[in-house]
Each structure stands twice: as structure tokens, then as C-alpha cells.
Design a protein around this motif. Structure first.
Motif, PDB file in Angstrom:
ATOM      1  N   TYR A  25       0.830  -1.202   0.000  1.00  0.00           N
ATOM      2  CA  TYR A  25       0.000   0.000   0.000  1.00  0.00           C
ATOM      3  C   TYR A  25       0.867   1.256   0.000  1.00  0.00           C
ATOM      4  O   TYR A  25       0.611   2.197  -0.748  1.00  0.00           O
ATOM      5  CB  TYR A  25      -0.938   0.001   1.212  1.00  0.00           C
ATOM      6  N   SER A  28       2.404   1.945  -3.369  1.00  0.00           N
ATOM      7  CA  SER A  28       1.471   2.412  -4.398  1.00  0.00           C
ATOM      8  C   SER A  28       0.864   3.767  -4.089  1.00  0.00           C
ATOM      9  O   SER A  28       0.333   4.413  -4.975  1.00  0.00           O
ATOM     10  CB  SER A  28       0.363   1.379  -4.607  1.00  0.00           C
ATOM     11  N   SER A  29       0.972   4.240  -2.852  1.00  0.00           N
ATOM     12  CA  SER A  29       0.333   5.503  -2.514  1.00  0.00           C
ATOM     13  C   SER A  29       1.311   6.643  -2.228  1.00  0.00           C
ATOM     14  O   SER A  29       0.954   7.796  -2.375  1.00  0.00           O
ATOM     15  CB  SER A  29      -0.593   5.320  -1.308  1.00  0.00           C
ATOM     16  N   ASP A  30       2.549   6.323  -1.816  1.00  0.00           N
ATOM     17  CA  ASP A  30       3.526   7.371  -1.535  1.00  0.00           C
ATOM     18  C   ASP A  30       4.008   8.026  -2.823  1.00  0.00           C
ATOM     19  O   ASP A  30       3.909   7.455  -3.901  1.00  0.00           O
ATOM     20  CB  ASP A  30       4.735   6.812  -0.788  1.00  0.00           C
ATOM     21  N   SER A  31       4.555   9.199  -2.673  1.00  0.00           N
ATOM     22  CA  SER A  31       5.101   9.905  -3.826  1.00  0.00           C
ATOM     23  C   SER A  31       6.291   9.142  -4.383  1.00  0.00           C
ATOM     24  O   SER A  31       7.156   8.695  -3.630  1.00  0.00           O
ATOM     25  CB  SER A  31       5.551  11.304  -3.406  1.00  0.00           C
TER      26      SER A  31
END
Length: 100
Positions: A25, A28-31
Motif C-alpha cells: 500500500y 502504491s500511494s507514496d510519492s
């Protein structure tokens, strides 16, 4: 089976698989600009992957449950690294195009 045996047999592996899911997760979500190649302690991810994949593949004396959670952890760590590397590559190509 005592409570301690149940926790060590099922609880700890469950937490490890959940932790690997959190890594997917986060990847896929961090910059993508925060992704970096392994330096220092980050090589621990490579060690974790090698240990879990090796035990899942070649741990003949291990019970099926242990081989299954180790395999799931190895898969999730590999997916997290692949996602982070792909997103970083795509981001750096986009940065190079905007600089031109």
C-alpha cells in the motif's frame, strides 16, 4: 495448544503478512520521488525477501502453513518493490520530459 504457542504459530505470521501488505500500500500511494535504491539498512528488504522466498521454496521440513505465509510475504515484498521501482521510473521519465 497453549495461548503462547497459538500466538507464535498464527499471530506473528499474520502480523508479518499484514506488514508486507502495508508495504505494498505504501509503495502504491507514496510519492514516487521518495523511492530510493537500497543504501544501508534498506538492504534488509533484500534479506527479508531472500529468506522468506528460500524458506517457502525449499523448507521441506516446514509445515504447509509456515511455507504458505513465508511465500505470501515474499510475494508481497517483491510486488511492493516492483511497484515502487516502476512508479519511480515513470516519474523520473516525466521529470526529464518537463525539463526539456
Amino acid at each position: 495448544m497453549s495461548l503462547w504457542e497459538a500466538v507464535s504459530r498464527f499471530g506473528a505470521p499474520l502480523l508479518i503478512v499484514i506488514g508486507a501488505s502495508v508495504a505494498v500500500y505504501g509503495a502504491s500511494s507514496d510519492s514516487p520521488r521518495h523511492f530510493s535504491r537500497p543504501r544501508g539498512w534498506q538492504w534488509a528488504w533484500v534479506g527479508l525477501w531472500l529468506m522468506t522466498a528460500g524458506e517457502a521454496a525449499f523448507g521441506d521440513d516446514r509445515p504447509w502453513f509456515e511455507r504458505a505465509w513465508r511465500g505470501a510475504t515474499a510475494l508481497l515484498v517483491a510486488v511492493a518493490v516492483a511497484i515502487a521501482a516502476f512508479r519511480r521510473h515513470r516519474w523520473s521519465v516525466g521529470q526529464a520530459e518537463t525539463d526539456d
